[in-house]
Design a protein around this motif. Structure first.
Motif, PDB file in Angstrom:
ATOM      1  N   LEU A  45       0.827  -1.205   0.000  1.00  0.00           N
ATOM      2  CA  LEU A  45       0.000   0.000   0.000  1.00  0.00           C
ATOM      3  C   LEU A  45       0.865   1.261   0.000  1.00  0.00           C
ATOM      4  N   ARG A  46       1.959   1.218   0.748  1.00  0.00           N
ATOM      5  CA  ARG A  46       2.878   2.350   0.797  1.00  0.00           C
ATOM      6  C   ARG A  46       3.467   2.630  -0.584  1.00  0.00           C
ATOM      7  N   ALA A  86       1.435   7.187  -6.553  1.00  0.00           N
ATOM      8  CA  ALA A  86       0.330   8.110  -6.825  1.00  0.00           C
ATOM      9  C   ALA A  86       0.586   9.499  -6.216  1.00  0.00           C
ATOM     10  N   ASN A  87       1.781   9.705  -5.650  1.00  0.00           N
ATOM     11  CA  ASN A  87       2.140  10.979  -5.013  1.00  0.00           C
ATOM     12  C   ASN A  87       1.182  11.379  -3.891  1.00  0.00           C
ATOM     13  N   LEU A  88       0.729  10.418  -3.131  1.00  0.00           N
ATOM     14  CA  LEU A  88      -0.141  10.678  -1.985  1.00  0.00           C
ATOM     15  C   LEU A  88       0.749  10.768  -0.743  1.00  0.00           C
ATOM     16  N   THR A  89       1.381  11.921  -0.566  1.00  0.00           N
ATOM     17  CA  THR A  89       2.444  12.046   0.424  1.00  0.00           C
ATOM     18  C   THR A  89       1.978  11.854   1.862  1.00  0.00           C
ATOM     19  N   GLU A 136       4.001   4.394   5.978  1.00  0.00           N
ATOM     20  CA  GLU A 136       5.376   4.076   6.381  1.00  0.00           C
ATOM     21  C   GLU A 136       5.465   3.868   7.888  1.00  0.00           C
ATOM     22  N   ILE A 137       4.822   4.740   8.636  1.00  0.00           N
ATOM     23  CA  ILE A 137       4.842   4.608  10.094  1.00  0.00           C
ATOM     24  C   ILE A 137       4.224   3.278  10.520  1.00  0.00           C
ATOM     25  N   THR A 138       3.076   2.941   9.945  1.00  0.00           N
ATOM     26  CA  THR A 138       2.429   1.689  10.341  1.00  0.00           C
ATOM     27  C   THR A 138       3.217   0.480   9.863  1.00  0.00           C
ATOM     28  N   PHE A 139       3.868   0.594   8.694  1.00  0.00           N
ATOM     29  CA  PHE A 139       4.719  -0.504   8.230  1.00  0.00           C
ATOM     30  C   PHE A 139       5.853  -0.749   9.211  1.00  0.00           C
TER      31      PHE A 139
END
Length: 79
Positions: free
Chosen positions: A29-30, A36-39, A46-49
């Motif tokens: 998902l990240r 898709a440039n969904l920053t 990233e934090i949850t990963f």
């Protein structure tokens, strides 16, 4: 008959596998959010990963090892 300790180890292994799977899905998902440039979403994923990855790859420090490491650190620093 399975002892309580063996059952606990089995449950821990199953939980780790589940958390590892979650980490893999979060990484996918990240990567999608990044492409898709969904920053904002990218940052949250990233934090949850990292949280899931650290739980899945948790390292248990053997009993007494923390004291030994502190003792070595004192010897090196002289404190």
């Amino acid at each position: 008959m399975t002892s309580h300790i063996e059952k606990t180890k089995s449950e821990e292994a199953r939980e780790r596998e589940m958390v590892q799977y979650i980490a893999e899905m979060l990484l996918e998902l990240r990567n999608m959010a990044k492409s898709a440039n969904l920053t904002t979403l990218l940052g949250l994923l990233e934090i949850t990963f990292y949280e899931a990855f650290s739980l899945a790859n948790k390292v248990e420090i053997p009993e007494g090892e923390v004291a030994r490491i502190k003792q070595l650190a004192r010897a090196v620093t002289g404190r």
